[in-house]
Every structure is written in C-alpha cells, then in structure tokens.
Design a protein around this motif. Sequence first.
Motif, short mmCIF file in Angstrom:
data_model
loop_
_atom_site.label_atom_id
_atom_site.label_comp_id
_atom_site.label_asym_id
_atom_site.label_seq_id
_atom_site.Cartn_x
_atom_site.Cartn_y
_atom_site.Cartn_z
N ALA A 30 -4.53 -21.96 -16.12
CA ALA A 30 -4.03 -23.11 -15.36
C ALA A 30 -4.68 -23.23 -13.99
CB ALA A 30 -2.51 -23.00 -15.23
N GLY A 31 -5.73 -22.42 -13.75
CA GLY A 31 -6.36 -22.44 -12.43
C GLY A 31 -7.21 -23.67 -12.17
N TYR B 232 2.56 -21.41 -9.13
CA TYR B 232 1.25 -20.98 -9.57
C TYR B 232 1.03 -19.55 -9.10
CZ TYR B 232 -0.40 -25.24 -11.59
OH TYR B 232 -0.57 -26.30 -12.44
N TYR B 233 0.51 -18.73 -9.99
CA TYR B 233 0.16 -17.36 -9.64
C TYR B 233 -1.34 -17.19 -9.83
CZ TYR B 233 -0.31 -12.31 -9.91
OH TYR B 233 -0.71 -11.01 -9.70
N TYR B 234 -2.02 -16.81 -8.75
CA TYR B 234 -3.47 -16.62 -8.81
C TYR B 234 -3.82 -15.15 -8.78
CZ TYR B 234 -3.87 -21.61 -8.10
OH TYR B 234 -3.77 -22.97 -8.24
N GLY C 241 -5.76 -18.60 -12.77
CA GLY C 241 -4.49 -19.25 -12.45
C GLY C 241 -3.52 -19.28 -13.62
N HIS C 242 -2.25 -19.00 -13.34
CA HIS C 242 -1.21 -19.05 -14.36
C HIS C 242 -0.04 -19.83 -13.78
CE1 HIS C 242 -3.28 -15.66 -16.41
NE2 HIS C 242 -3.58 -15.34 -15.17
N LEU C 243 0.53 -20.71 -14.56
CA LEU C 243 1.74 -21.40 -14.12
C LEU C 243 2.93 -20.62 -14.66
CD1 LEU C 243 3.16 -23.82 -12.79
CD2 LEU C 243 2.91 -25.05 -14.97
N ILE C 244 3.77 -20.13 -13.73
CA ILE C 244 4.90 -19.30 -14.12
C ILE C 244 6.16 -20.17 -14.12
CG2 ILE C 244 6.20 -17.19 -13.64
CD1 ILE C 244 3.20 -16.68 -14.25
N TYR D 128 1.29 -18.45 -5.25
CA TYR D 128 1.33 -17.05 -4.80
C TYR D 128 0.08 -16.36 -5.30
CZ TYR D 128 6.20 -18.24 -3.94
OH TYR D 128 7.34 -18.85 -3.50
N TYR D 129 -0.26 -15.27 -4.61
CA TYR D 129 -1.53 -14.61 -4.89
C TYR D 129 -1.30 -13.15 -5.22
CZ TYR D 129 -2.66 -18.89 -2.56
OH TYR D 129 -2.70 -20.22 -2.23
N SER D 130 -2.12 -12.61 -6.10
CA SER D 130 -1.92 -11.23 -6.57
C SER D 130 -1.91 -10.24 -5.41
CB SER D 130 -2.99 -10.86 -7.58
OG SER D 130 -4.27 -11.14 -7.06
N ASP D 131 -2.76 -10.44 -4.39
CA ASP D 131 -2.81 -9.43 -3.32
C ASP D 131 -1.50 -9.40 -2.53
OD1 ASP D 131 -3.34 -11.90 -2.18
OD2 ASP D 131 -4.92 -11.18 -0.85
#
Length: 397
Positions: free
Chosen positions: A368-369, A19-21, A277-280, A388-391
């Motif tokens: 997907a969040g 997951y990418y937030y 949220g995105h599921l990669i 994982y998080y954008s920052d």
Amino acid sequence: MSQITFPVNRFQQLDTPFYYYDLYTLQQTLSAISEAIQKDPHYQVHYAVKANANPRLLSLIAKAGFGADCVSGGEIQAALNAGFPSKKIVYAGVGKSDKEILSALRAGIFCFNVESVPELEVINQLAAAQGVVANVALRINPNVDAHTHAKITTGLAENKFGIAMEDMLPTLQRADVLTNVRCVGLHFHIGSQIEQMDSFVHLCERINELQDCLEAAGHNVEHINVGGGLGVDYVHPLTNPIPQFRAYFDTFRSHLHLRPQQTLHFELGRSVVAQCGHLISRVLYVKEGHIKRFAILDAGMTDLVRPAMYGSRHAISLLDKQGGCVAASDTNLHYDVVGPICESSDVFATDLSLPLLHRGDLLALHSAGAYGEVMASTYNCRPLAPAYYSDELNAES
Ligand SMILES: *Cc1c(COP(=O)(O)O)cnc(C)c1O
C-alpha cells in the motif's frame, strides 16, 4: 530476506486505520536499485513523487541520491522541501499552469518534459520574461502497449499524454527557433505496473528508431528519459518484496542504443515505495449474509482507493500477537473484505480466504506504499489516516 514482523504491541495502542511504513524494506529497495545500476554514471533514477509524497519517505529517497520526477508545482515544492537538489528535478504533466511553470523556472529545475506544442510556446514565453533558457525534453508517445490496466496505460496512440511520433521532428524544429527553450532530450512513459520486460524491449526498439530518424535529420539530444512503470508483486508481497530491478535495467542495457555522450533517465514510482507501506485496519464487524460473509473494516476506499478505482487487489493478512502474518490453514473461511464508505465499490477483496476473523482483529493490507496514502480523501468527512514508521514504533517497544 526474512519476512517482516509488525510491532503489534504498539499497534494495539493506536487508532486504526493508519499507514505503517517499514523503512528497512524501503532501504533494501533503494539499495537494490543502486546495485542494479552498478554505479553507471550514465544512468540517473528520478523517484516519481506522485506515487507517495510522504515527507519522511521523500527525504530518505533524496538522501539515497535519487532525483525527483514531479507532475505539479506542489510536488516540486515537496521535493525541494525533502532535500532533492533542483538540478535533479524533472517536471512532466499535460496541463502545467503558468504559475507552476514560473515557480519551476525560479527553482531552476533540470528539465520540463513537454507534452504539446502550445505548452512549448508558453514555457518559451515565460522563460523569456524571466530572462532564462529552459531545458525541455519532448514527451513522445511511442505507441507501445504496456499490457497493463486500461486506466494506467499511457503510451498508446490515442491518449492525452505526449506528442505523436510523426510530430517529433516538426516539434523539435519549432523548439529550435524558440530562443528561451533548449531541447535536451526525449521523454517516454508507457504506463504503470508493467510486469513483462517485453514492453520495455519494445520501448527500446522504438527509441532506437526515433534516434536514428533524429540523427538523420541532423539532431542530437543528450538525454533519454524512459519514464517509470516497473511493476511489483501484489500477490506475494511478503516473500517477494523487491521488484525485478536487475532484469529491468539489464533490458535497457541490452536493447537501447544509448549514444556514448548520453544520459539515460528513469522515473520509478511504484516499484520504489509500494512494498514498504501497509495499511493497518481493524475488523469492525463480521456480518454473516445468506450467500456471503463480510468482514467490515474501519479502513475504506478513502484510505486506499486503488481497489475501487482500478479493481486492483492487495494481499491482506491477519496479524497475530507476535506481529507475524497468520498463515493459511484448512480452517480458513471466505470473506468479502469491505470498507465502511457509502459506495458499493468500497470493496478490498471478494471471496478471499482468511483465517477466522473476529471484531477487533488487526489486518494488514500489503503493498500500500504506492498510490495509497497520497490518493487518500476525506469523503464522508473521514479524517486522513496518519502514518507511522518502523523506526519510531520499534524504538519504544
Ligand atoms: C506516473 C509516472 C511515473 C511513475 O510510474 P510508476 O508506474 O509508478 O513507476 C513516471 N513518469 C511519469 C511521467 C508518470 O506519469
């Protein structure tokens, strides 16, 4: 708002799926809610923790000043851990166990949203044993059609949730004679992924009738809680990532007759977190069938169950080397996008038009969040997808 770019250089070094937030999107969403409320002191938003209990997201939402709407003892604990003040926690659910009720009483939460008379009696009994008086709100089933998926509509007459309208007054009278509960409000929740403001208008009209009836019988409540349910744009998540908060709050402002001393509570879940949220996932294989062409991903229904459970559809993008989403072109092909799980329902999309796909390509499943990571399972002995998080990813790229 400019379209999101993904830190694909970092993605390349990571195992998929994950997951990418995008925390910027989350902050934009939280600001949009605050702006739409216009600092009205009579409005209070509780984030519905069940949509996503990820600790990082929870703490950002708590910092933004929201309360929490919980449906289990575990969620109350997660909310407290993330920094939500106990006085801003409401607790709903048709099947609260004694243990859960006791821990909520000890935590000193703001209010129990009560869904039946037997539950009211049990809360009264447990509160008496603790020597406290519990605030309760009656969850009334307003019989309003949310025009949404059958599995996520909750406000129709035949439903396990809530108390029937005709039972409202008798239940209130029952609460009056119980010494350790205080009925402070009425609670409603008509369903989820509601896109037509009409449904909320109907809810307001129903609440107005119920309040009139309540006052005619000599009762007042200080709190009205209208639940959650505001929908998000699953079709255009990149160009329309912020839900229609202004229209939503304005609907209540114009249609609900809130009494001057009353506070109006909201319990938004999906609309707060879905679009950040995105599921990669990576393409494992492209399988050319006789009729269909399959893109087989390393993400499946264990990571994101909504498509298998509700038949819902998430927009899917191929990521390019710069982290953008590859635009559609006339070289696009049609794919059934599927996961690796041994279930025929493990399908993310059928006949989806996508650019030519290859083994190893990175795909993003958007929106997907909400009801994504939080519903993941380890079926087939699969590990849970990390987040994982954008920052953190952007900081080092
Ligand atoms: C699920 C739920 C919500 C949140 O619904 P969303 O559609 O995610 O906004 C709010 N209140 C109650 C009682 C719920 O069960």
